[in-house]
Write an enzyme that holds these catalytic residues in place. Structure first.
Site, mmCIF file in Angstrom:
data_model
loop_
_atom_site.group_PDB
_atom_site.id
_atom_site.type_symbol
_atom_site.label_atom_id
_atom_site.label_comp_id
_atom_site.label_asym_id
_atom_site.label_seq_id
_atom_site.Cartn_x
_atom_site.Cartn_y
_atom_site.Cartn_z
ATOM 1 N N LYS A 149 -4.631 15.906 -7.163
ATOM 2 C CA LYS A 149 -3.700 15.930 -8.290
ATOM 3 C C LYS A 149 -3.058 17.308 -8.448
ATOM 4 O O LYS A 149 -1.893 17.421 -8.840
ATOM 5 C CB LYS A 149 -4.412 15.504 -9.572
ATOM 6 C CG LYS A 149 -4.805 14.036 -9.600
ATOM 7 C CD LYS A 149 -3.596 13.120 -9.475
ATOM 8 C CE LYS A 149 -3.950 11.668 -9.716
ATOM 9 N NZ LYS A 149 -2.771 10.770 -9.621
ATOM 10 N N ASP A 191 0.869 -1.169 0.000
ATOM 11 C CA ASP A 191 0.000 0.000 0.000
ATOM 12 C C ASP A 191 0.908 1.221 0.000
ATOM 13 O O ASP A 191 1.618 1.478 0.973
ATOM 14 C CB ASP A 191 -0.892 -0.024 1.242
ATOM 15 C CG ASP A 191 -1.798 1.197 1.363
ATOM 16 O OD1 ASP A 191 -1.648 2.138 0.551
ATOM 17 O OD2 ASP A 191 -2.638 1.216 2.269
ATOM 18 N N TYR A 195 -10.602 14.603 -5.949
ATOM 19 C CA TYR A 195 -9.623 13.951 -6.814
ATOM 20 C C TYR A 195 -8.768 15.009 -7.506
ATOM 21 O O TYR A 195 -7.535 14.932 -7.510
ATOM 22 C CB TYR A 195 -10.338 13.079 -7.849
ATOM 23 C CG TYR A 195 -9.428 12.531 -8.917
ATOM 24 C CD1 TYR A 195 -8.523 11.510 -8.633
ATOM 25 C CD2 TYR A 195 -9.467 13.033 -10.217
ATOM 26 C CE1 TYR A 195 -7.677 11.004 -9.612
ATOM 27 C CE2 TYR A 195 -8.627 12.530 -11.200
ATOM 28 C CZ TYR A 195 -7.737 11.522 -10.895
ATOM 29 O OH TYR A 195 -6.902 11.031 -11.867
ATOM 30 N N ALA A 250 -8.262 18.136 -6.643
ATOM 31 C CA ALA A 250 -7.438 18.857 -5.676
ATOM 32 C C ALA A 250 -6.203 18.049 -5.284
ATOM 33 O O ALA A 250 -5.107 18.600 -5.110
ATOM 34 C CB ALA A 250 -8.263 19.208 -4.438
ATOM 35 N N ASN A 263 2.805 6.261 -9.553
ATOM 36 C CA ASN A 263 1.675 6.070 -10.456
ATOM 37 C C ASN A 263 0.393 5.646 -9.737
ATOM 38 O O ASN A 263 -0.703 5.872 -10.249
ATOM 39 C CB ASN A 263 2.043 5.019 -11.515
ATOM 40 C CG ASN A 263 0.854 4.593 -12.334
ATOM 41 O OD1 ASN A 263 0.349 5.343 -13.158
ATOM 42 N ND2 ASN A 263 0.380 3.372 -12.100
#
Length: 248
Positions: free
Chosen positions: A152, A57, A148, A150, A84
């Protein structure tokens, strides 16, 4: 100069991560992929002798240490870290909960930070590179994707800040803002049904100037490029690979 690189790719058992792992491996590089599910990790390992895998994780501090240690113990060095692994959700503001927000930021912001910090002495030794995988929505707003997007946006700003901080060590830090890609993220990470995913795909094709979604290999090409000697004077950049979606 050693041509063979040691590359760590989180979320390397599917989509963009898998494509990048196979691309590096086919060039003769040694690749360690991580993923949360053993089955896909094992399937990817079986595709090339230069790929090793670890169930981990990326948002866990202990797993970050374990990941870097595995690469160093096995091959003695780290040349490239590809952050990634991603998490996201179509999450209207009316539906947010603390746990869902934390889950997204843990994978997209905390995870890359933990791995980069842990890898730092090894990347310093090789004057290596960190490659963060962002999204068009890291700089393009979209309804229902606020957290999501924010996360990135945060990853893109980390990229620029780390590039300045680590330049004196010879470490390059860049990001790729990937557009909608045929990676299975809609039914996987985003949790949509097959019918919902197809509706989203049709809508995206109508918006993307080049009129199609991307292929994982098209993102993997740029990941490999950022890790190559051709990019040794490039740092702090966020490259949009999105068919022009970010322009509109």
């Amino acid at each position: 100069m050693q041509n063979e690189k040691v590359v760590i790719i989180t979320g390397g058992s599917s989509g963009i991560g898998r494509a990048a792992a196979l691309r590096f491996a086919s060039r003769g590089d040694k690749v360690l992929i991580t993923g949360r599910r053993a089955g896909p990790v094992e399937q990817t390992i079986a595709e090339h002798k230069n790929i090793m895998g670890l169930v981990a994780d990326s948002s866990s501090a202990e797993d970050a240490r374990r990941t870097i240690a595995e690469a160093v113990d096995r091959w003695g060095r780290v040349d490239a870290l590809v952050n990634n692994a991603g998490a996201g959700a179509i999450l209207p503001l009316s539906d947010v909960s603390p746990n869902r927000i934390v889950d997204i930021f843990s994978v997209n912001v905390l995870g890359p930070s933990l791995l980069a910090s842990t890898a730092l002495p090894h990347l310093k030794a090789t004057q290596g590179v960190i490659i963060n995988i962002s999204s068009t929505y890291g700089h393009r707003p979209a309804a229902g994707l606020s957290h999501y997007a924010a996360s990135k946006a945060a990853l893109e700003h980390l990229t620029r800040c780390w590039a300045l901080e680590l330049a004196p060590l010879g470490i390059k830090v860049n990001a790729i803002a990937a557009g909608p890609t045929e990676s299975g993220a809609l039914t996987g990470m985003m949790g949509l049904s097959a019918e919902q995913a197809e509706a989203v795909k049709q809508e995206e094709r109508g918006k993307i100037p080049l009129a199609r979604r991307g292929d994982p290999d098209e993102i993997a090409d740029w990941i490999v490029q950022f890790a190559s000697p051709a990019s040794r004077w490039v740092t702090g950049q966020v490259l949009a690979v999105d068919g022009g979606l970010g322009l509109i």
